[in-house]
Design a protein around this motif. Sequence first.
Motif, PDB file in Angstrom:
ATOM      1  N   GLU A 121     -11.307   5.277 -17.756  1.00  0.00           N
ATOM      2  CA  GLU A 121     -12.694   5.681 -17.511  1.00  0.00           C
ATOM      3  C   GLU A 121     -13.588   4.456 -17.317  1.00  0.00           C
ATOM      4  OE1 GLU A 121     -15.661   9.142 -19.134  1.00  0.00           O
ATOM      5  OE2 GLU A 121     -14.408   8.106 -20.616  1.00  0.00           O
ATOM      6  N   ILE A 122     -13.387   3.424 -18.121  1.00  0.00           N
ATOM      7  CA  ILE A 122     -14.185   2.200 -17.997  1.00  0.00           C
ATOM      8  C   ILE A 122     -13.931   1.520 -16.659  1.00  0.00           C
ATOM      9  CG2 ILE A 122     -14.513  -0.118 -18.942  1.00  0.00           C
ATOM     10  CD1 ILE A 122     -13.868   1.123 -21.718  1.00  0.00           C
ATOM     11  N   LEU A 123     -12.668   1.399 -16.282  1.00  0.00           N
ATOM     12  CA  LEU A 123     -12.335   0.751 -15.015  1.00  0.00           C
ATOM     13  C   LEU A 123     -12.927   1.491 -13.824  1.00  0.00           C
ATOM     14  CD1 LEU A 123      -8.599  -0.316 -15.494  1.00  0.00           C
ATOM     15  CD2 LEU A 123     -10.492  -1.839 -14.906  1.00  0.00           C
ATOM     16  N   LEU A 124     -12.876   2.804 -13.856  1.00  0.00           N
ATOM     17  CA  LEU A 124     -13.383   3.583 -12.727  1.00  0.00           C
ATOM     18  C   LEU A 124     -14.894   3.491 -12.591  1.00  0.00           C
ATOM     19  CD1 LEU A 124     -11.137   6.778 -12.973  1.00  0.00           C
ATOM     20  CD2 LEU A 124     -10.961   4.913 -11.318  1.00  0.00           C
ATOM     21  N   ASP A 125     -15.582   3.157 -13.668  1.00  0.00           N
ATOM     22  CA  ASP A 125     -17.035   2.981 -13.618  1.00  0.00           C
ATOM     23  C   ASP A 125     -17.437   1.604 -13.097  1.00  0.00           C
ATOM     24  OD1 ASP A 125     -17.690   5.512 -14.495  1.00  0.00           O
ATOM     25  OD2 ASP A 125     -17.771   4.951 -16.617  1.00  0.00           O
ATOM     26  N   ASP A 126     -16.475   0.718 -12.935  1.00  0.00           N
ATOM     27  CA  ASP A 126     -16.745  -0.628 -12.426  1.00  0.00           C
ATOM     28  C   ASP A 126     -16.984  -0.549 -10.921  1.00  0.00           C
ATOM     29  OD1 ASP A 126     -16.610  -3.270 -11.495  1.00  0.00           O
ATOM     30  OD2 ASP A 126     -15.162  -3.851 -13.036  1.00  0.00           O
ATOM     31  N   PRO A 127     -18.163  -0.971 -10.425  1.00  0.00           N
ATOM     32  CA  PRO A 127     -18.427  -0.858  -8.977  1.00  0.00           C
ATOM     33  C   PRO A 127     -17.466  -1.690  -8.128  1.00  0.00           C
ATOM     34  CG  PRO A 127     -20.143  -2.132 -10.101  1.00  0.00           C
ATOM     35  CD  PRO A 127     -19.310  -1.508 -11.162  1.00  0.00           C
TER      36      PRO A 127
ATOM     37  N   GLY B 231       5.696 -12.999  -8.360  1.00  0.00           N
ATOM     38  CA  GLY B 231       5.416 -13.457  -7.000  1.00  0.00           C
ATOM     39  C   GLY B 231       4.104 -14.206  -6.891  1.00  0.00           C
ATOM     40  N   ASP B 232       3.073 -13.758  -7.626  1.00  0.00           N
ATOM     41  CA  ASP B 232       1.794 -14.474  -7.636  1.00  0.00           C
ATOM     42  C   ASP B 232       1.997 -15.928  -8.047  1.00  0.00           C
ATOM     43  OD1 ASP B 232       0.676 -11.963  -7.172  1.00  0.00           O
ATOM     44  OD2 ASP B 232      -0.013 -11.708  -9.242  1.00  0.00           O
ATOM     45  N   ARG B 233       2.841 -16.132  -9.066  1.00  0.00           N
ATOM     46  CA  ARG B 233       3.058 -17.484  -9.589  1.00  0.00           C
ATOM     47  C   ARG B 233       3.873 -18.334  -8.617  1.00  0.00           C
ATOM     48  NH1 ARG B 233       2.565 -18.570 -15.194  1.00  0.00           N
ATOM     49  NH2 ARG B 233       1.381 -16.961 -16.282  1.00  0.00           N
ATOM     50  N   ILE B 234       4.809 -17.714  -7.911  1.00  0.00           N
ATOM     51  CA  ILE B 234       5.582 -18.472  -6.929  1.00  0.00           C
ATOM     52  C   ILE B 234       4.695 -18.877  -5.751  1.00  0.00           C
ATOM     53  CG2 ILE B 234       7.429 -18.231  -5.208  1.00  0.00           C
ATOM     54  CD1 ILE B 234       9.040 -16.771  -7.353  1.00  0.00           C
ATOM     55  N   LEU B 235       3.756 -18.011  -5.373  1.00  0.00           N
ATOM     56  CA  LEU B 235       2.783 -18.376  -4.337  1.00  0.00           C
ATOM     57  C   LEU B 235       1.718 -19.324  -4.871  1.00  0.00           C
ATOM     58  CD1 LEU B 235       2.143 -14.924  -2.575  1.00  0.00           C
ATOM     59  CD2 LEU B 235       3.877 -16.652  -2.047  1.00  0.00           C
ATOM     60  N   ALA B 236       1.604 -19.380  -6.229  1.00  0.00           N
ATOM     61  CA  ALA B 236       0.598 -20.232  -6.891  1.00  0.00           C
ATOM     62  C   ALA B 236      -0.814 -19.834  -6.483  1.00  0.00           C
ATOM     63  CB  ALA B 236       0.863 -21.704  -6.608  1.00  0.00           C
ATOM     64  N   VAL B 237      -1.095 -18.507  -6.555  1.00  0.00           N
ATOM     65  CA  VAL B 237      -2.416 -18.008  -6.175  1.00  0.00           C
ATOM     66  C   VAL B 237      -3.066 -17.280  -7.344  1.00  0.00           C
ATOM     67  CG1 VAL B 237      -1.808 -17.758  -3.734  1.00  0.00           C
ATOM     68  CG2 VAL B 237      -1.483 -15.814  -5.287  1.00  0.00           C
ATOM     69  N   THR B 238      -4.378 -17.230  -7.304  1.00  0.00           N
ATOM     70  CA  THR B 238      -5.153 -16.353  -8.176  1.00  0.00           C
ATOM     71  C   THR B 238      -5.549 -15.142  -7.351  1.00  0.00           C
ATOM     72  OG1 THR B 238      -6.012 -18.207  -9.462  1.00  0.00           O
ATOM     73  CG2 THR B 238      -7.219 -16.119  -9.590  1.00  0.00           C
ATOM     74  N   ILE B 239      -5.095 -13.974  -7.736  1.00  0.00           N
ATOM     75  CA  ILE B 239      -5.338 -12.795  -6.902  1.00  0.00           C
ATOM     76  C   ILE B 239      -6.773 -12.326  -7.073  1.00  0.00           C
ATOM     77  CG2 ILE B 239      -2.902 -12.184  -7.155  1.00  0.00           C
ATOM     78  CD1 ILE B 239      -3.788  -9.779  -8.836  1.00  0.00           C
ATOM     79  N   PRO B 240      -7.342 -11.592  -6.094  1.00  0.00           N
ATOM     80  CA  PRO B 240      -8.716 -11.088  -6.208  1.00  0.00           C
ATOM     81  C   PRO B 240      -8.909 -10.222  -7.454  1.00  0.00           C
ATOM     82  CG  PRO B 240      -7.909 -10.856  -3.961  1.00  0.00           C
ATOM     83  CD  PRO B 240      -6.734 -11.272  -4.790  1.00  0.00           C
ATOM     84  N   GLN B 241     -10.119 -10.256  -8.009  1.00  0.00           N
ATOM     85  CA  GLN B 241     -10.412  -9.513  -9.230  1.00  0.00           C
ATOM     86  C   GLN B 241     -10.156  -8.021  -9.059  1.00  0.00           C
ATOM     87  OE1 GLN B 241     -14.341 -10.323 -10.692  1.00  0.00           O
ATOM     88  NE2 GLN B 241     -13.808 -12.392 -11.384  1.00  0.00           N
ATOM     89  N   THR B 242     -10.494  -7.477  -7.906  1.00  0.00           N
ATOM     90  CA  THR B 242     -10.274  -6.043  -7.696  1.00  0.00           C
ATOM     91  C   THR B 242      -8.787  -5.712  -7.727  1.00  0.00           C
ATOM     92  OG1 THR B 242     -12.293  -5.827  -6.385  1.00  0.00           O
ATOM     93  CG2 THR B 242     -10.639  -4.103  -6.123  1.00  0.00           C
ATOM     94  N   ALA B 243      -7.955  -6.589  -7.182  1.00  0.00           N
ATOM     95  CA  ALA B 243      -6.512  -6.353  -7.221  1.00  0.00           C
ATOM     96  C   ALA B 243      -6.022  -6.316  -8.664  1.00  0.00           C
ATOM     97  CB  ALA B 243      -5.780  -7.433  -6.432  1.00  0.00           C
ATOM     98  N   THR B 244      -6.526  -7.213  -9.503  1.00  0.00           N
ATOM     99  CA  THR B 244      -6.153  -7.200 -10.921  1.00  0.00           C
ATOM    100  C   THR B 244      -6.580  -5.900 -11.585  1.00  0.00           C
ATOM    101  OG1 THR B 244      -6.309  -9.611 -11.089  1.00  0.00           O
ATOM    102  CG2 THR B 244      -6.489  -8.360 -13.138  1.00  0.00           C
ATOM    103  N   LYS B 245      -7.788  -5.454 -11.303  1.00  0.00           N
ATOM    104  CA  LYS B 245      -8.294  -4.222 -11.915  1.00  0.00           C
ATOM    105  C   LYS B 245      -7.488  -3.012 -11.446  1.00  0.00           C
ATOM    106  CE  LYS B 245     -12.925  -6.157 -12.360  1.00  0.00           C
ATOM    107  NZ  LYS B 245     -14.319  -6.166 -11.835  1.00  0.00           N
ATOM    108  N   LEU B 246      -7.123  -2.989 -10.168  1.00  0.00           N
ATOM    109  CA  LEU B 246      -6.337  -1.865  -9.657  1.00  0.00           C
ATOM    110  C   LEU B 246      -4.926  -1.872 -10.235  1.00  0.00           C
ATOM    111  CD1 LEU B 246      -7.475  -1.793  -5.931  1.00  0.00           C
ATOM    112  CD2 LEU B 246      -8.055  -0.148  -7.714  1.00  0.00           C
ATOM    113  N   ARG B 247      -4.337  -3.045 -10.391  1.00  0.00           N
ATOM    114  CA  ARG B 247      -3.029  -3.115 -11.059  1.00  0.00           C
ATOM    115  C   ARG B 247      -3.134  -2.603 -12.499  1.00  0.00           C
ATOM    116  NH1 ARG B 247      -0.340  -9.036  -9.726  1.00  0.00           N
ATOM    117  NH2 ARG B 247      -0.050  -8.823  -7.464  1.00  0.00           N
ATOM    118  N   ARG B 248      -4.177  -3.022 -13.187  1.00  0.00           N
ATOM    119  CA  ARG B 248      -4.386  -2.524 -14.551  1.00  0.00           C
ATOM    120  C   ARG B 248      -4.489  -0.998 -14.558  1.00  0.00           C
ATOM    121  NH1 ARG B 248      -5.733  -5.636 -18.793  1.00  0.00           N
ATOM    122  NH2 ARG B 248      -6.076  -7.858 -18.451  1.00  0.00           N
ATOM    123  N   LEU B 249      -5.237  -0.462 -13.604  1.00  0.00           N
ATOM    124  CA  LEU B 249      -5.425   0.986 -13.524  1.00  0.00           C
ATOM    125  C   LEU B 249      -4.090   1.696 -13.331  1.00  0.00           C
ATOM    126  CD1 LEU B 249      -7.392   3.403 -13.371  1.00  0.00           C
ATOM    127  CD2 LEU B 249      -7.602   2.953 -10.910  1.00  0.00           C
TER     128      LEU B 249
END
Length: 482
Positions: A353-359, A76-94
């Motif tokens: 653990e690394i991701l959760l330490d990211d402010p 869906g991100d690619r169909i919208l042709a957007v770069t999602i916020p960095q925090t959204a990427t980190k939360l998806r990774r988490l």
Amino acid sequence: MKKIIIDPVTRIEGHAKISIYLDDDGQVNDARFHVTEFRGFEKFCVGRPLAEMPGITARICGICPVSHLLASAKTGDRILAVTIPQTATKLRRLMNLGQIVQSHALSFFHLTAPDLLLGMDSNPAQRNVFGLIAAEPELARGGIRLRQFGQEIIELLGGKKIHPSWAVPGGVSDPLTAENRTHIQQRIPEARTTIINAIDLFKKLLEKYAKEAQTFGNFPSLFMGLVTAEGLWETYDGHLRFVDSAGNIVADKLDPSNYHEFIGEAVQADSYLKSPYYRPLGYPDTQDHCRLDSGMYRVGPLARLNICSHIGTSLADQELQEFRSHGTGTVKSSFFYHYARLIEILASIEQIEILLDDPDILSTHLRAEAGINQLEAVGVSEAPRGTLFHHYHVDENGLMQKVNLIIATGQNNLAMNRTVAQIARHFIQGDEIKEGMLNRVEAGIRAFDPCLSCSTHAMGQMPLLVEVVAKDGTVVNKIYRN
């Protein structure tokens, strides 16, 4: 020709059967893994709005809904042709790391540990998670708690453990709160101790199961998965890499959007499970078990550890070095999927653990808004069982016109067939089939941890029926497993 039918295969997600073909001398001539039920998500998603797709496809499976949720949202991100916020990427990774922990814990502690701890030849009435609880209560408790840890991460982010609709085209819907971050952090030490103990236990069992390690899908193949630009272990983004059984990079920096250029999708008449292959080397000759130059490849934990340069966290990289001592170039035996799964749990806990330490992880800037800007897109992510592709075609209003899903279990299909045949040739001789022999054939499939609800969207549990059928169709032996 005689035939042994295992229907269904037990302790896997979904419904399948195995056919083992014997010649007139009682020797195994061939074996096949069949997936026998079908629901067809690719068809009934047609006509649905893009915004609904992450929530719909998350319901393909109750074991790995997060994998489809994220792959769909990335499409869906690619169909919208957007770069999602960095925090959204980190939360998806988490969330994806939590998914890997919970799914791998289920596979090892609930589905595999009964074989390893109670014995491949033990009574099937006790060779299950309840028998494991009775025989090894601390190990079983640790496995349950470890899976709960991964599920809690999913729940605290997505609102529920199963089928969350939290990731959306353009980002995610809700932030991580400081309270929930603290809760996850407090559980990390216990989870880390549990997985370190499980890894140590598995390594001690390797001597006991040396024969299985040599015969459970031990053959040359390609391996595929995502890596970072630097070649590190990756679970969410990156590019695709293929390596051969000697560890040589066959293809690298492949754009998943162009998957059709290097992945072909074959179908077989006796299974609803597709059989993807590496297109440049062609569809493998399934009868030529010695051919090394075929397009058969494996995905999932074993593949990910074979293709990456290193993981990037201290404890997991130490284990990766020891893991690689079990092969030359790559670790080829599918028995070591279990070992790889445990290392990936450890790596996931370290990365959590690394991701959760990211402010930035608590930021509330979570979503990019846009309309339909592309009519076709591919999203890819690493599910616990391997690389997952979602390919969508939409119209100008964002309604689905065509959907193609390439699932990890399907990509392992050719290798699972070869694994079944290899194990059967080694362990089965003649008409009198001992229960432990049949369990080893099933265990070869369980090493891949197939998720048939994802790959053909199957459902159902039945007792096991095994029949030995003579050339004239006479049933000469019959075994039931309830």
